[in-house]
Design an enzyme around this catalytic site. Sequence first.
Site, PDB file in Angstrom:
ATOM      1  CE  LYS A   1      -4.446  -1.431   1.853  1.00 37.05           C
ATOM      2  NZ  LYS A   1      -5.440  -1.242   2.918  1.00 37.05           N
TER       3      LYS A   1
ATOM      4  CE  LYS B   1      -8.494  -9.793  -2.575  1.00 36.86           C
ATOM      5  NZ  LYS B   1      -8.290  -9.872  -1.124  1.00 36.86           N
TER       6      LYS B   1
ATOM      7  CE  LYS C   1     -14.212  -1.921   0.365  1.00 33.74           C
ATOM      8  NZ  LYS C   1     -14.094  -1.622   1.793  1.00 33.74           N
TER       9      LYS C   1
END
Length: 338
Positions: free
Chosen positions: A115, A202, A205
Amino acid sequence: MEQPTNRVFSGVQPTGNLHLGNYLGAIRNFVGLQETHECIYCVVDMHAITAWQDPKELAHNTREVAAAYIAAGVDADKQVIFNQSKVSAHAELTWILNCVARIGWLNRMTQFKEKAGKNRENASVGLYDYPVLMAADILAYRATHVPVGDDQKQHLELARDIAQKFNNDFAEFGGEDFFPQPEPLIMGAATRVMSLRDGSKKMSKSDPSDMSRITLTDTADDIAKKIRKARTDPEPLPSELDGLKDRPEADNLVGIYAALADVTKEAVLQEHGGSQFSSFKPALADLANERLSPITGEMARLMEDTTYIDSVLQKGSQRASAIAQPVVARVKEIVGFI
Ligand code: TRP
């Protein structure tokens, strides 16, 4: 202090774009656990702000996750549904656990590395400390079981290490065996839902393409369109599982079908082996709509009048506090706070 033997804790971040992966990989499983466990389901708004959130959207998204829990079938009267920031035990315990966890342990967390990316110097301190907050979430309730996806396994292991080190560090002061070791509940094989645009990533969002995910606010038309446009290869579906190897997009659509129908991928292939995507995709869209529309419809209804959701969160946070506060009070005593 009472120690339950079957207390589940889990959380979902209110960062918007709640999607099929969140539903099949997490929220749906929360529903089944109610039969056998005492469940505490949190909307982890404090985790969400480890990356900047628009305050208005954060409030909306917090209610939306709570609505998804309820619409999916979590019983708000029997289980505890609440948002993290309403219960100060999370923040308080995080500080104490920050002083138990080691920098070396956090440095190994792969999610932080992913991240934070190249610009690590500019990541928030909260993003780095995120796994300690997650440990506090679980340990404040002395939860015994935590449903987690693959990506959170390492964080749960960290929570176990922190619990153990706390117990050791304060063994002579009442800490011995204080925190139980939380056990992972790894959910069924069909939990990894991949992007509709790229079968190697994946469903997420934060993917810039809205076409990459089916969200819980999509209409039936949206869903049909996204499935119709989902990336595939030109081959028909195989009849055996082996034939999905090296066909990540086909594998993903078969996996989604299996998860929605609650059958194995083998069973899907038995029925649809030999079909072209031109006929499999409409079947998948129908199934997705049949399974999702009761939930998305109920979510939309709940979101129209937020007083009910807010009352659930309010009541939930009182019940959560009643469990967590005595635990944190005892932790403070153990470490010597007066
Ligand atoms: N980190 C989890 C996620 O992003 C959410 C979460 C926060 C959580 N606290 C938790 C999950 C405690 C399980 C238990 O998916």
